[in-house]
Design an enzyme around this catalytic site. Structure first.
Site, mmCIF file in Angstrom:
data_model
loop_
_atom_site.group_PDB
_atom_site.id
_atom_site.type_symbol
_atom_site.label_atom_id
_atom_site.label_comp_id
_atom_site.label_asym_id
_atom_site.label_seq_id
_atom_site.Cartn_x
_atom_site.Cartn_y
_atom_site.Cartn_z
ATOM 1 C CB VAL A 11 5.895 11.136 -7.759
ATOM 2 C CG1 VAL A 11 6.701 11.613 -6.561
ATOM 3 C CG2 VAL A 11 4.673 10.356 -7.286
ATOM 4 N NE ARG A 45 7.145 4.306 -19.871
ATOM 5 C CZ ARG A 45 6.301 3.702 -19.047
ATOM 6 N NH1 ARG A 45 6.423 2.424 -18.803
ATOM 7 N NH2 ARG A 45 5.308 4.360 -18.473
ATOM 8 C CD GLU A 73 9.036 10.284 5.634
ATOM 9 O OE1 GLU A 73 9.909 10.382 6.495
ATOM 10 O OE2 GLU A 73 7.969 9.663 5.818
ATOM 11 N N GLY A 95 2.513 8.740 1.383
ATOM 12 C CA GLY A 95 2.634 9.962 0.573
ATOM 13 C C GLY A 95 3.370 11.074 1.292
ATOM 14 C CE LYS A 152 1.870 3.306 0.021
ATOM 15 N NZ LYS A 152 0.552 3.763 -0.444
HETATM 16 P P1 NDP Z 1 3.824 7.540 -13.233
HETATM 17 O O1 NDP Z 1 3.389 6.346 -13.997
HETATM 18 O O2 NDP Z 1 2.970 8.741 -13.249
HETATM 19 O O3 NDP Z 1 5.283 7.981 -13.727
HETATM 20 C C1 NDP Z 1 6.285 7.068 -14.029
HETATM 21 C C2 NDP Z 1 7.343 7.789 -14.845
HETATM 22 O O4 NDP Z 1 8.433 6.906 -15.053
HETATM 23 C C3 NDP Z 1 6.856 8.244 -16.220
HETATM 24 O O5 NDP Z 1 7.325 9.539 -16.465
HETATM 25 C C4 NDP Z 1 7.503 7.230 -17.173
HETATM 26 O O6 NDP Z 1 7.776 7.797 -18.440
HETATM 27 C C5 NDP Z 1 8.771 6.925 -16.438
HETATM 28 N N1 NDP Z 1 9.312 5.606 -16.745
HETATM 29 C C6 NDP Z 1 8.758 4.395 -16.515
HETATM 30 N N2 NDP Z 1 9.617 3.412 -16.911
HETATM 31 C C7 NDP Z 1 10.699 4.016 -17.406
HETATM 32 C C8 NDP Z 1 11.912 3.557 -17.969
HETATM 33 N N3 NDP Z 1 12.180 2.259 -18.097
HETATM 34 N N4 NDP Z 1 12.814 4.474 -18.384
HETATM 35 C C9 NDP Z 1 12.571 5.796 -18.262
HETATM 36 N N5 NDP Z 1 11.451 6.294 -17.712
HETATM 37 C C10 NDP Z 1 10.521 5.415 -17.301
HETATM 38 O O7 NDP Z 1 4.100 7.037 -11.755
HETATM 39 P P2 NDP Z 1 3.989 7.861 -10.398
HETATM 40 O O8 NDP Z 1 4.680 9.153 -10.536
HETATM 41 O O9 NDP Z 1 2.581 7.849 -9.935
HETATM 42 O O10 NDP Z 1 4.775 6.907 -9.388
HETATM 43 C C11 NDP Z 1 6.181 6.857 -9.376
HETATM 44 C C12 NDP Z 1 6.630 6.097 -8.121
HETATM 45 O O11 NDP Z 1 6.178 6.796 -6.972
HETATM 46 C C13 NDP Z 1 6.076 4.685 -7.991
HETATM 47 O O12 NDP Z 1 7.020 3.877 -7.365
HETATM 48 C C14 NDP Z 1 4.861 4.870 -7.088
HETATM 49 O O13 NDP Z 1 4.518 3.696 -6.381
HETATM 50 C C15 NDP Z 1 5.397 5.921 -6.153
HETATM 51 N N6 NDP Z 1 4.392 6.735 -5.477
HETATM 52 C C16 NDP Z 1 3.386 7.314 -6.186
HETATM 53 C C17 NDP Z 1 2.473 8.137 -5.571
HETATM 54 C C18 NDP Z 1 1.362 8.802 -6.310
HETATM 55 O O14 NDP Z 1 0.548 9.487 -5.664
HETATM 56 N N7 NDP Z 1 1.272 8.652 -7.623
HETATM 57 C C19 NDP Z 1 2.575 8.409 -4.117
HETATM 58 C C20 NDP Z 1 3.686 7.761 -3.451
HETATM 59 C C21 NDP Z 1 4.543 6.951 -4.122
HETATM 60 P P3 NDP Z 1 6.590 8.263 -19.431
HETATM 61 O O15 NDP Z 1 5.894 9.377 -18.712
HETATM 62 O O16 NDP Z 1 7.293 8.748 -20.638
HETATM 63 O O17 NDP Z 1 5.724 7.071 -19.630
HETATM 64 N N1 HSE Z 2 -1.208 4.216 -5.097
HETATM 65 C C1 HSE Z 2 -0.755 4.690 -3.853
HETATM 66 C C2 HSE Z 2 -1.951 5.068 -2.993
HETATM 67 C C3 HSE Z 2 0.120 5.896 -4.041
HETATM 68 O O1 HSE Z 2 -3.046 5.228 -3.544
HETATM 69 O O2 HSE Z 2 -1.805 5.180 -1.789
HETATM 70 C C4 HSE Z 2 0.750 6.393 -2.765
HETATM 71 O O3 HSE Z 2 1.675 5.485 -2.271
#
Ligand code: NDP
Ligand code: HSE
Length: 438
Positions: free
Chosen positions: A14, A45, A129, A134, A205
């Protein structure tokens, strides 16, 4: 006017999508918001990892607190997920007087009450939102578009990964584990995918949806939650034969006794639009007393669909920067001092119709024993199918659809059926919802 400076926490699915959408649509977004919105700082990270977005002009760090504490950052966007570091970071951002945008439903469902109170006291916004469904702007629709209604119930396919798995299993006969692995590769699944398949993500959700629909505090620990991991291909096929689809639904309903909050696999008549929502798509059906049933549909997960919701929140925040905090749309749709203490009903008090499947001995009297138990409990049967006995098999599958009944009575009847010597193993029970006007 100066651009608004965004500090991004997380550059994963995201986070990467958000950088891309903000850069690609920068001009269009500025025309809408009245100011440019630029990501100036970002934390992840592993800073050596190759990212799926253009990071030019963004100062990177592996210390997210450095972003949150940076006086140059106007708005913090939290996209790291989880509830430990994220809670501390969001709380610190609010304490520093920064507005926050997050996609983190676990954080909002579990700690939203305290974070919103903190934000209210500081006069900042926490926008979320992207946390539900999503890219579908369903929070805005319920919180603002339906503000004239008394919301009676809502039901949604609110986990993209789970819906993708069920659709692929039904349409292509694919294996559960194989489809889940693909959802993970596509970036749909949570960091811990049991959240998707066991209904925890959907429960996060639903907690949020129920609060903004009914004006009640966030109460994640009161939701009844069942996942999709026990759904078999047989049940999917029998449901189709009976004219139904199995979908994993989050349901919130206001009754005279209290509020039902439940997440579970559900049979829905296949003619309903929501029964035909497939793949990673989500849909939320909301019934308001004035408007009637309304349906919101779109991509429930993935980089850019979710970024679409994150960026919309950023535009909202930027537009509200100069507004009096007292006159902003309340976080949970209702004024914080007007939230109602409506009881949440235990699952045993919920009423639904049921699909039952059992393995029965193929001899006279067995079905009569089962139907007598159901009749004793006041449960009437709508349809019954007995399948042919497979060669070598000791038992035949019997499938029943019942009329609506309170869960407590159904639990007792199922216990008695399972105790019959002629019934092999556990009775499979899937709830049925008609999702018509009532
Ligand atoms: P990802 O695992 O793809 O990304 C997480 C990111 O956070 C990575 O870049 C990671 O770094 C970074 N990160 C994690 N912990 C730390 C920390 N302690 N310090 C610094 N950076 C950190 O997750 P998503 O993008 O899929 O999801 C992010 C959020 O969005 C979650 O809350 C998820 O539930 C929500 N969400 C996700 C959706 C989806 O379709 N994926 C849809 C709707 C909501 P690194 O890359 O270096 O490991
Ligand atoms: N893991 C979640 C899903 C991401 O599959 O719906 C969107 O919130």
């Amino acid at each position: 006017m100066n651009s608004v400076k965004v500090g991004l926490l997380g550059l994963g699915t995201v986070g990467g999508g958000t950088v891309s959408v903000l850069k690609r649509n920068a001009k269009e977004i500025e025309r809408r918001a009245g100011r440019g919105i630029v990501v100036t700082h970002a934390a992840a990270r592993d800073l050596r990892r190759v990212r799926n977005c253009d990071l030019a002009g963004i100062q990177l760090t592996d210390d997210p607190f450095a972003v949150v504490n940076n006086p140059d950052v106007d708005v913090v966007v939290e996209l790291i997920g989880g509830t430990l570091a994220a809670r501390e970071l969001v709380s610190k951002a609010i304490a520093n007087g920064k507005h926050v945008v997050t996609a983190n439903k676990a954080l909002i469902a579990k700690h939203g009450n305290e974070l919103f109170a903190q934000a209210q006291a500081k006069g900042v916004m926490v926008a979320f939102e992207a946390a539900v469904a999503g890219g579908i702007p369903v929070i805005k629709a319920i919180r603002e578009g339906l503000a004239g209604n008394r919301i009676e119930w809502l039901a949604g396919i609110i986990n993209g990964t789970g819906n993708f798995i069920l659709s692929e299993m039904r349409d292509k006969g694919r294996d559960f584990a194989d489809v889940l692995a693909e959802a993970q590769r596509l970036g749909y699944a949570e960091a811990d995918p049991t959240f998707d398949v066991e209904g925890i993500d959907a429960a996060h959700k639903l907690t949020i949806l129920a609060s903004i629909a009914f004006g009640i505090p966030l109460q994640f620990d009161r939701i009844y939650t069942e996942g999709i991991s026990k759904i078999t291909a047989e049940d999917v096929n029998y449901a189709e034969e009976l004219g139904y689809r199995i979908k994993h639904l989050g349901i919130a309903r206001r009754t005279e006794q209290g509020v039902e909050l439940r997440v579970h696999p559900t049979l829905i008549p296949y003619r309903r639009l929501i029964a035909n929502v497939d793949g990673v798509m989500n849909a939320v059906l909301v019934k308001g007393d004035a408007v009637g049933p309304t349906l919101y549909y779109g991509a429930g997960a993935g980089a850019e669909p979710t970024a679409s919701a994150v960026v919309a929140d950023l535009v909202d925040v930027v537009r509200a920067l100069t507004a009096d905090p007292e006159n902003r749309v309340p976080h949970l749709a209702f004024q914080p001092d007007a939230l109602a203490d409506i009881p949440i009903l235990p699952m045993s008090e919920v009423e639904t119709a049921y699909y039952l499947r059992m393995e029965a001995e193929d001899r006279p009297g067995v079905l009569a024993d089962v139907t007598r138990i159901l009749a004793d409990a006041g449960i009437s049967i709508e349809a019954i199918i007995q399948k042919e006995q497979a060669p070598e098999a000791q038992h035949v599958p019997v499938i029943m659809l019942t009329h609506r009944m309170r869960e407590r009575q159904m639990n007792e009847a199922i216990q008695r059926i399972e105790a019959l010597g002629s019934i092999n193993g556990a009775v499979t029970r899937i709830r049925v919802e008609y999702l018509n006007k009532n």
